[in-house]
Design a protein around this motif. Structure first.
Motif, PDB file in Angstrom:
ATOM      1  N   ILE A 356       0.864  -1.173   0.000  1.00  0.00           N
ATOM      2  CA  ILE A 356       0.000   0.000   0.000  1.00  0.00           C
ATOM      3  C   ILE A 356       0.900   1.221   0.000  1.00  0.00           C
ATOM      4  O   ILE A 356       1.896   1.270   0.726  1.00  0.00           O
ATOM      5  CB  ILE A 356      -0.942   0.010   1.218  1.00  0.00           C
ATOM      6  CG1 ILE A 356      -1.889  -1.192   1.151  1.00  0.00           C
ATOM      7  CG2 ILE A 356      -1.742   1.304   1.270  1.00  0.00           C
ATOM      8  CD1 ILE A 356      -2.784  -1.341   2.366  1.00  0.00           C
ATOM      9  N   ALA A 357       0.568   2.195  -0.835  1.00  0.00           N
ATOM     10  CA  ALA A 357       1.417   3.372  -1.004  1.00  0.00           C
ATOM     11  C   ALA A 357       0.562   4.616  -1.158  1.00  0.00           C
ATOM     12  O   ALA A 357      -0.640   4.547  -1.430  1.00  0.00           O
ATOM     13  CB  ALA A 357       2.306   3.202  -2.237  1.00  0.00           C
ATOM     14  N   TRP A 358       1.193   5.769  -0.971  1.00  0.00           N
ATOM     15  CA  TRP A 358       0.613   7.035  -1.413  1.00  0.00           C
ATOM     16  C   TRP A 358       0.972   7.225  -2.884  1.00  0.00           C
ATOM     17  O   TRP A 358       2.083   6.901  -3.307  1.00  0.00           O
ATOM     18  CB  TRP A 358       1.177   8.222  -0.628  1.00  0.00           C
ATOM     19  CG  TRP A 358       0.704   8.424   0.767  1.00  0.00           C
ATOM     20  CD1 TRP A 358       1.480   8.459   1.899  1.00  0.00           C
ATOM     21  CD2 TRP A 358      -0.635   8.683   1.216  1.00  0.00           C
ATOM     22  NE1 TRP A 358       0.701   8.701   3.004  1.00  0.00           N
ATOM     23  CE2 TRP A 358      -0.604   8.846   2.616  1.00  0.00           C
ATOM     24  CE3 TRP A 358      -1.866   8.777   0.555  1.00  0.00           C
ATOM     25  CZ2 TRP A 358      -1.742   9.105   3.378  1.00  0.00           C
ATOM     26  CZ3 TRP A 358      -2.998   9.026   1.307  1.00  0.00           C
ATOM     27  CH2 TRP A 358      -2.939   9.190   2.693  1.00  0.00           C
ATOM     28  N   ASP A 359       0.048   7.794  -3.672  1.00  0.00           N
ATOM     29  CA  ASP A 359       0.378   8.155  -5.046  1.00  0.00           C
ATOM     30  C   ASP A 359      -0.599   9.213  -5.532  1.00  0.00           C
ATOM     31  O   ASP A 359      -1.670   9.414  -4.949  1.00  0.00           O
ATOM     32  CB  ASP A 359       0.349   6.943  -5.973  1.00  0.00           C
ATOM     33  CG  ASP A 359       1.302   7.108  -7.156  1.00  0.00           C
ATOM     34  OD1 ASP A 359       1.893   8.208  -7.295  1.00  0.00           O
ATOM     35  OD2 ASP A 359       1.461   6.144  -7.927  1.00  0.00           O
ATOM     36  N   ILE A 360      -0.206   9.902  -6.608  1.00  0.00           N
ATOM     37  CA  ILE A 360      -1.069  10.902  -7.229  1.00  0.00           C
ATOM     38  C   ILE A 360      -1.689  10.306  -8.487  1.00  0.00           C
ATOM     39  O   ILE A 360      -1.261   9.263  -8.965  1.00  0.00           O
ATOM     40  CB  ILE A 360      -0.285  12.186  -7.583  1.00  0.00           C
ATOM     41  CG1 ILE A 360       0.838  11.876  -8.581  1.00  0.00           C
ATOM     42  CG2 ILE A 360       0.264  12.856  -6.327  1.00  0.00           C
ATOM     43  CD1 ILE A 360       1.580  13.113  -9.065  1.00  0.00           C
ATOM     44  N   ALA A 361      -2.710  10.976  -9.015  1.00  0.00           N
ATOM     45  CA  ALA A 361      -3.311  10.541 -10.271  1.00  0.00           C
ATOM     46  C   ALA A 361      -2.305  10.731 -11.402  1.00  0.00           C
ATOM     47  O   ALA A 361      -1.380  11.542 -11.320  1.00  0.00           O
ATOM     48  CB  ALA A 361      -4.592  11.325 -10.550  1.00  0.00           C
ATOM     49  N   LYS A 362      -2.498   9.998 -12.491  1.00  0.00           N
ATOM     50  CA  LYS A 362      -1.526   9.932 -13.582  1.00  0.00           C
ATOM     51  C   LYS A 362      -1.134  11.299 -14.120  1.00  0.00           C
ATOM     52  O   LYS A 362       0.049  11.574 -14.326  1.00  0.00           O
ATOM     53  CB  LYS A 362      -2.083   9.060 -14.704  1.00  0.00           C
ATOM     54  CG  LYS A 362      -1.130   8.868 -15.868  1.00  0.00           C
ATOM     55  CD  LYS A 362      -1.726   7.933 -16.911  1.00  0.00           C
ATOM     56  CE  LYS A 362      -0.763   7.727 -18.067  1.00  0.00           C
ATOM     57  NZ  LYS A 362      -1.332   6.814 -19.105  1.00  0.00           N
ATOM     58  N   ASN A 363      -2.100  12.169 -14.363  1.00  0.00           N
ATOM     59  CA  ASN A 363      -1.812  13.466 -14.972  1.00  0.00           C
ATOM     60  C   ASN A 363      -1.928  14.626 -13.983  1.00  0.00           C
ATOM     61  O   ASN A 363      -2.023  15.779 -14.392  1.00  0.00           O
ATOM     62  CB  ASN A 363      -2.748  13.697 -16.159  1.00  0.00           C
ATOM     63  CG  ASN A 363      -2.548  12.668 -17.260  1.00  0.00           C
ATOM     64  OD1 ASN A 363      -1.419  12.339 -17.606  1.00  0.00           O
ATOM     65  ND2 ASN A 363      -3.651  12.151 -17.785  1.00  0.00           N
TER      66      ASN A 363
END
Length: 406
Positions: A356-363
């Motif tokens: 499980i990680a933090w991430d942003i949307a692709k664009n």
């Protein structure tokens, strides 16, 4: 050079030397203290620092832009229960047995014109309703594997007793009295031991000069040592660990104000971060004797929360950003060989091949607009688990997850 200037300089140096740092570094590294030497500034740049902002106690909600779904949408995906419409989450989030046991929201509480405290408010999972419920009782919560028990500390730190909270009833079943006051807690991998870090003063205390400028931590640590407590009996020895002093900085020590201890996964050693040390961490025997990094633990990073995989073969590493715009390294625990995986910041293992990680949307161009995602080693796909956090590192109301392993 004040804290703001140090952070800005550190980030400029890092940006000039490599691809952009992953969002959330400041959230996990917390506050690194000011240093006078060039070597130290480089160390801070590598680890990043968080400036604690004056905050409010209300969690920030974020729509997530195009990713918004109708309220209380539940997404099931191969043993995963997700709520990509919720931030902060209201309902249970879980993946492969790794569960979001709760989360905390940190705010700055002013005490006097020159002092304040960084205070966490927890939202813990109610086992009956599957919803996260606010509690203002605890300053620190550590959840044991299996998510039946949590170790808690009362509001005023450091505390003179440790509570063992039954997470099914919400009641403290037992109190463990301690002679040396405690401000940090961490369970062993098997949940049988509890490491309690002792401090002379509250490590979450904040200061500002004559009521001017931003709040910041003290320039020296008051950490004194640790207990290794047997959870079943509630007993365990206290071990003193003396602070190393920086000869070029006689006022401060070599640590952050809060720098907690933890057990290695095999339970044979105690370890903690040392941002100003040669390898960024230190290890001791259970009796407090310094040792070199044990085999299999040399690649641990104290600010990468996921740590080692359940089988001990892999170590969650730092931000990469090479194969994908946002990604992190997973390292072979013995050789250090790196594999890139999706996600800005690795938070918890789900078995031995997923995290499980933090991430942003692709664009998304806002690198701090993060959500919880499930990522898989060797795959480009990721499964959203929560809605997006709003704001930037240190902003009021950003929520921080608290995971429990099976």
């Amino acid at each position: 050079m004040n804290v703001d200037e140090l952070v800005r300089e550190a980030l400029r140096e890092q940006a000039a030397a490599q691809t952009p740092a992953g969002p959330g570094l400041a959230d996990r590294v917390l506050t690194l203290r000011r240093r006078r030497r060039t070597r130290t500034i480089a160390t801070v740049a590598a680890a990043t620092a968080a400036v604690v902002a004056v905050a409010v106690a209300v969690p920030l909600l974020d729509s997530g832009g195009k990713d918004v779904r109708p309220a209380d949408v539940v997404v099931h995906h191969k043993g995963t229960e997700a709520h990509p419409d919720q931030s902060p989450p209201r309902n249970l989030i879980s993946a492969g047995g790794t569960t979001l046991a709760g989360y905390s929201v940190t705010d700055t509480v002013k005490l006097t014109e020159e002092t304040a405290v960084s205070r966490r408010t927890y939202y813990l999972l109610d086992h009956e309703t599957g919803r996260y419920v606010r509690t203002a009782k605890w300053s620190w919560v550590a959840v044991a594997p299996g998510m039946k028990t949590a170790a808690v500390l009362e509001r005023n730190l450091p505390a003179s007793r440790i509570g063992l909270l039954d997470l099914t009833t919400g009641k403290v079943e037992r109190w463990i009295e301690v002679d040396h006051k405690v401000a940090g807690l961490a369970f062993s991998r098997d949940g049988r031991k509890l490491v309690a870090t002792t401090y002379g003063e509250n490590p979450d205390q904040l200061y500002r000069s004559q009521g001017q400028g931003d709040w910041g931590p003290t320039m020296q640590s008051s950490r004194t040592g640790f207990y290794v407590i047997d959870v079943a009996s509630g007993t365990g020895p206290w071990t003193e660990v003396k602070l190393e002093k920086d000869p070029d900085d006689p006022v401060g020590g070599m640590l952050n104000a809060r720098q907690d201890f933890a057990l290695t996964d095999d339970g044979r050693h105690i370890w903690a971060g040392n941002p100003m040390g040669d390898i960024g961490k230190e290890f001791w025997t259970l009796k407090g004797e310094p040792v070199s990094a044990p085999a299999g633990d040399k690649y641990l990073q104290w600010y990468v929360e996921a740590g080692k995989s359940p089988n001990g073969r892999l170590v969650a590493g730092d931000f990469a950003g090479k194969k994908w715009h946002t990604s992190s390294y997973v390292l072979d625990a013995l050789t250090g060989a790196k594999t890139e995986v999706r996600g800005q910041q690795l938070l918890a293992w789900v078995g031995n091949k997923q995290l499980i990680a933090w991430d942003i949307a692709k664009n998304d161009k806002n690198e701090f607009h993060q959500r919880l995602v499930l990522v898989t080693i060797g795959s480009e796909k990721e499964v959203p688990l929560s809605g997006f956090r709003q704001g930037h590192d240190g902003d009021a109301g950003r929520w921080d997850p608290l995971f429990a392993q099976p």
